[in-house]
Design an enzyme around this catalytic site. Structure first.
Site, PDB file in Angstrom:
ATOM      1  N   HIS A  55      17.028  10.412   2.598  1.00 36.60           N
ATOM      2  CA  HIS A  55      17.769  10.403   3.878  1.00 36.60           C
ATOM      3  C   HIS A  55      16.827  10.042   5.013  1.00 36.60           C
ATOM      4  O   HIS A  55      15.623   9.913   4.826  1.00 36.60           O
ATOM      5  CB  HIS A  55      18.503  11.720   4.094  1.00 36.60           C
ATOM      6  N   ASP A  72      16.922  17.052   0.797  1.00 33.96           N
ATOM      7  CA  ASP A  72      17.259  18.280   1.521  1.00 33.96           C
ATOM      8  C   ASP A  72      18.690  18.735   1.246  1.00 33.96           C
ATOM      9  O   ASP A  72      19.311  19.392   2.078  1.00 33.96           O
ATOM     10  CB  ASP A  72      17.104  18.072   3.035  1.00 33.96           C
ATOM     11  N   HIS A 124      15.716  11.527   7.863  1.00 33.56           N
ATOM     12  CA  HIS A 124      14.913  12.417   8.714  1.00 33.56           C
ATOM     13  C   HIS A 124      13.431  12.063   8.690  1.00 33.56           C
ATOM     14  O   HIS A 124      12.896  11.686   7.646  1.00 33.56           O
ATOM     15  CB  HIS A 124      15.114  13.879   8.305  1.00 33.56           C
ATOM     16  N   ASP A 176      10.719  13.723   8.656  1.00 33.56           N
ATOM     17  CA  ASP A 176       9.790  14.409   7.743  1.00 33.56           C
ATOM     18  C   ASP A 176       9.899  13.860   6.313  1.00 33.56           C
ATOM     19  O   ASP A 176       9.165  14.277   5.417  1.00 33.56           O
ATOM     20  CB  ASP A 176       9.997  15.939   7.766  1.00 33.56           C
ATOM     21  N   HIS A 177      10.779  12.881   6.129  1.00 32.09           N
ATOM     22  CA  HIS A 177      10.919  12.215   4.825  1.00 32.09           C
ATOM     23  C   HIS A 177      10.579  10.726   4.903  1.00 32.09           C
ATOM     24  O   HIS A 177      10.453  10.058   3.882  1.00 32.09           O
ATOM     25  CB  HIS A 177      12.352  12.387   4.291  1.00 32.09           C
ATOM     26  N   HIS A 228      24.060  16.937   4.668  1.00 35.19           N
ATOM     27  CA  HIS A 228      22.850  17.222   5.455  1.00 35.19           C
ATOM     28  C   HIS A 228      22.672  16.049   6.429  1.00 35.19           C
ATOM     29  O   HIS A 228      22.515  16.243   7.623  1.00 35.19           O
ATOM     30  CB  HIS A 228      21.662  17.357   4.513  1.00 35.19           C
ATOM     31  N   HIS A 279      11.346  20.563   0.086  1.00 38.58           N
ATOM     32  CA  HIS A 279      10.662  21.583   0.899  1.00 38.58           C
ATOM     33  C   HIS A 279      10.354  22.837   0.089  1.00 38.58           C
ATOM     34  O   HIS A 279      11.122  23.216  -0.796  1.00 38.58           O
ATOM     35  CB  HIS A 279      11.531  22.007   2.094  1.00 38.58           C
TER      36      HIS A 279
END
Ligand code: ZN
Ligand code: FE
Length: 268
Positions: free
Chosen positions: A67, A142, A69, A71-72, A125, A180
């Protein structure tokens, strides 16, 4: 290095390594038996990936994205340019760096690792969130966490519930590679929801020991998640009772139980 060798499965045709990144992310790296090629999932940073590739003298063949985001995805552009790697990700999440956009039901092969993947549409998400399934393994970003599930940012509770149902229909021995390290915090909530679930209690002990040793609690397995993850247990009497007492009224369907559990966890 010892950290990686201790947790790598020995029997599979590939090995999967966690590359810790940011605060609590794992960038999963699949490496072939001859230790030549690597395929990574969700690089939120480039540096730890480059350190890993250098240490093991691997060439990066591809990047999978679940996805959009940061942090990915924050490490994607740099890694893509440096290594001329292909980038495969969801067609509905607005990611510009993709070289191949996929959607639920898409199939593709990574020849250098001998891996075939099928894409699962597991949105909620984010709108376009996908999972990558290869027999025995699911990279779920996530959407599913050990003992928990992702927050619903761009979809509905009903969509998340259906996404989780897609995951639970996979074989029970599927290893679950979440993005995570949230397991211990999730288990505290799970224990409140299901105080008489002994599996949760004993798993808290195991996870506490692993974390004290600096080891990841992942991958999990679908079988284990079905025993300890309240979000996959919305049809169990104690989970229903707890969700009903939080909601303040009766809940008739598992999907409603899920919706209230998610709401409860958001403020937990
Ligand atoms: Zn996310
Ligand atoms: Fe994330």
């Amino acid at each position: 290095m010892t950290f990686l060798t201790r947790i790598a499965p020995m029997s599979s045709a590939i090995q999967v390594y966690p590359i810790p990144a940011l605060t609590d992310n794992y960038i999963w790296a699949m490496v072939d038996r001859s230790k030549t090629h690597a395929l990574i999932v969700d690089p939120g940073e480039a540096q730890p990936v480059n350190d890993f590739l250098t240490e093991y003298q691997l060439s990066l063949v591809g990047i999978l994205l679940t996805h959009h985001h940061f942090d990915h995805t924050n490490g994607v552009e740099e890694l893509k340019l440096q290594h001329e790697a292909i980038v495969i990700g969801p067609n509905k999440d607005g990611i510009e760096s993709l070289t191949k956009a996929v959607t639920g039901g898409s199939k593709f092969t990574i020849t250098s690792l001998g891996l075939k993947f099928i894409v699962l549409d597991i949105g909620a998400h984010t709108k376009g969130h996908i999972g990558f399934y290869t027999p025995g393994k699911l990279f779920c970003g996530d959407t599913l966490f050990s003992a928990g599930c992702g927050r619903i940012f761009e979809g509905t509770a009903s969509q998340m519930y259906n996404s989780l149902c897609k995951i639970t229909s996979l074989p029970d021995d599927t290893l679950i590679y979440c993005a995570h390290e949230y397991t211990l915090a999730n288990l505290r909530f799970a224990h409140v929801v299901e105080p008489s679930n002994e599996k949760i209690e004993s798993y808290i002990e195991r996870v506490t020991t692993l974390r004290k040793q600096g080891l990841p609690t992942l991958p999990s397995s679908l079988q284990l998640e079905k025993e300890i993850n309240p979000f996959l247990r919305c049809d169990k009497p104690e989970v229903i009772a707890s969700a009903e007492s939080y909601a303040g009224h009766r809940l008739k369907k598992a999907e409603e139980v899920f919706k209230w559990l998610r709401k409860w966890k958001d403020g937990f």
